[in-house]
Design an enzyme around this catalytic site. Structure first.
Site, PDB file in Angstrom:
ATOM      1  N   ASP A 190       0.846  -1.190   0.000  1.00  0.00           N
ATOM      2  CA  ASP A 190       0.000   0.000   0.000  1.00  0.00           C
ATOM      3  C   ASP A 190       0.891   1.254   0.000  1.00  0.00           C
ATOM      4  O   ASP A 190       1.873   1.330   0.742  1.00  0.00           O
ATOM      5  CB  ASP A 190      -0.898   0.013   1.240  1.00  0.00           C
ATOM      6  CG  ASP A 190      -1.890   1.162   1.206  1.00  0.00           C
ATOM      7  OD1 ASP A 190      -2.912   1.050   0.505  1.00  0.00           O
ATOM      8  OD2 ASP A 190      -1.630   2.178   1.880  1.00  0.00           O
ATOM      9  N   ASN A 198      -2.505  12.527  -3.477  1.00  0.00           N
ATOM     10  CA  ASN A 198      -3.537  12.832  -4.472  1.00  0.00           C
ATOM     11  C   ASN A 198      -4.090  14.239  -4.280  1.00  0.00           C
ATOM     12  O   ASN A 198      -4.302  14.988  -5.241  1.00  0.00           O
ATOM     13  CB  ASN A 198      -4.683  11.820  -4.367  1.00  0.00           C
ATOM     14  CG  ASN A 198      -4.568  10.705  -5.398  1.00  0.00           C
ATOM     15  OD1 ASN A 198      -3.804  10.807  -6.357  1.00  0.00           O
ATOM     16  ND2 ASN A 198      -5.321   9.645  -5.202  1.00  0.00           N
ATOM     17  N   ASP A 207      -2.342   8.499 -10.389  1.00  0.00           N
ATOM     18  CA  ASP A 207      -2.360   7.364 -11.321  1.00  0.00           C
ATOM     19  C   ASP A 207      -0.955   7.049 -11.827  1.00  0.00           C
ATOM     20  O   ASP A 207      -0.588   5.883 -12.000  1.00  0.00           O
ATOM     21  CB  ASP A 207      -3.273   7.678 -12.511  1.00  0.00           C
ATOM     22  CG  ASP A 207      -4.746   7.691 -12.126  1.00  0.00           C
ATOM     23  OD1 ASP A 207      -5.070   7.222 -11.017  1.00  0.00           O
ATOM     24  OD2 ASP A 207      -5.562   8.175 -12.935  1.00  0.00           O
ATOM     25  N   GLU A 233      -5.288   1.854  -4.014  1.00  0.00           N
ATOM     26  CA  GLU A 233      -3.834   1.953  -4.172  1.00  0.00           C
ATOM     27  C   GLU A 233      -3.123   0.714  -3.657  1.00  0.00           C
ATOM     28  O   GLU A 233      -1.897   0.695  -3.555  1.00  0.00           O
ATOM     29  CB  GLU A 233      -3.302   3.199  -3.451  1.00  0.00           C
ATOM     30  CG  GLU A 233      -3.348   3.149  -1.949  1.00  0.00           C
ATOM     31  CD  GLU A 233      -4.655   3.655  -1.377  1.00  0.00           C
ATOM     32  OE1 GLU A 233      -4.678   4.008  -0.181  1.00  0.00           O
ATOM     33  OE2 GLU A 233      -5.670   3.694  -2.112  1.00  0.00           O
TER      34      GLU A 233
END
Length: 325
Positions: A190, A198, A207, A233
């Site tokens: 993770d 983000n 992304d 993620e």
């Protein structure tokens, strides 16, 4: 089915028909393992068996391919019928030439007729060969289309890794081998502080980060392993024939490699802060479900997050932490 308390639905009948027919070894092995370990055939288990081993993957590509194959087979039948008819005609013509030879016809005339028939046969054979070559190329195109369609159905579009469908299928097969004594381990990865990343730089950059993580994961696992996107993620890798120590070593290589990556914002050329990951590792225990395995892996990941992130934690450390209270 009654003995296992399995509802008599069409999909369940399809599963057990194939089981007793003995034509699907993977399905038989999976069911035998479930029975041996007294696992209930609940709704989820029955659905998983059907989707993994029985259900046809129907799509527009499959329908189109079926139609193209029908047309191709029709053309092949026509070619073969033509070849048979041409061969019959040629044999008749040569037989007639032979009869004329017995009747005393001028040999020069017979040779000319025979040469003419052979030339016509050669022309027909060349035309037939060209037709078959064309259909062979069409068949190659169809085969390639099916392969690409299957690959797309099993691939996560963002990361290019295996998706959940492919992951579940791989895990079930790996579980079957693990029940016979081969080690099986899983690592769950993770991205640390991904939400903050983000929020600060936008989902497009997020992304980009996930694609980079996926690339590193794919490069650091072994050829026989399956890297996949687990969700959000979180990325996962299934490592057949790898015990906890081997999986932990690979996880450490992944963690270090990601920490050394440099990410540049494409729109501005700005070099972004280094990304780190937390990884949980667990080894399969005979008789448990794959969900149990991943759940222990997730607990190890959670402990890695709580312990400061940017680290690998195994299920053994989880056990020690829980024992300590």
């Amino acid at each position: 089915m009654a003995e296992q308390r399995i509802p008599p639905t069409p999909t369940n009948f399809a599963i057990w028909f194939q089981y007793y027919a003995g034509s699907h070894n993977d399905l038989r092995n999976a069911i035998d393992l479930l029975i041996d370990h007294n696992r209930p055939f609940d709704v989820r288990t029955n659905q998983d068996l059907f989707e993994t081993y029985i259900a046809p993957q129907v799509s527009a590509v499959v329908v189109e391919t079926s139609e193209r194959l029908q047309a191709l087979m029709g053309a092949a039948k026509e070619f073969l019928a033509t070849a048979i008819a041409d061969n019959h005609s040629q044999m008749q013509a040569i037989s007639q030439v032979a009869d004329q030879g017995k009747a005393g016809v001028d040999p020069k005339t017979l040779v000319a007729q025979l040469m003419n028939e052979l030339a016509r046969a050669a022309t027909r054979a060349t035309r037939l060969e060209a037709g078959f070559e064309e259909k062979t190329r069409e068949l190659d195109v169809i085969r390639d289309s099916l392969s690409k369609s299957e690959a797309r159905a099993r691939t996560d579009t963002l990361t290019g890794l295996a998706n959940r469908r492919a992951l579940d299928e791989f895990l079930r097969k790996a579980q079957t081998m693990a029940e016979w004594g081969e080690p099986l381990s899983v690592l769950l990865l993770d991205v640390d502080h991904f939400k903050t990343f983000n929020d600060n730089f936008g989902h497009g950059v997020g992304d980009q980060v996930l694609r980079l993580m996926a690339k590193v994961l794919g490069e650091k696992v072994r050829p026989q392993d399956l890297p996949a996107r687990y969700g959000g993620e979180e990325l996962i890798a299934v490592l057949p024939d790898a015990d906890l120590a081997a999986c932990t070593e690979i996880a450490e290589r992944i963690r270090r490699a990601i920490g050394e990556c440099t990410i540049t914002r494409r729109s501005t050329g700005e070099v972004l802060p280094n990304i780190t990951v937390s990884i949980g590792v667990a080894q399969y225990r005979p008789g448990e479900t794959t969900a149990d395995l991943i759940e222990r892996c997730d607990r190890a990941l959670y402990l890695a997050k709580g312990g400061g992130r940017n680290r690998v934690v195994t299920e053994n450390e989880v056990d020690r932490a829980e024992a300590a209270g």
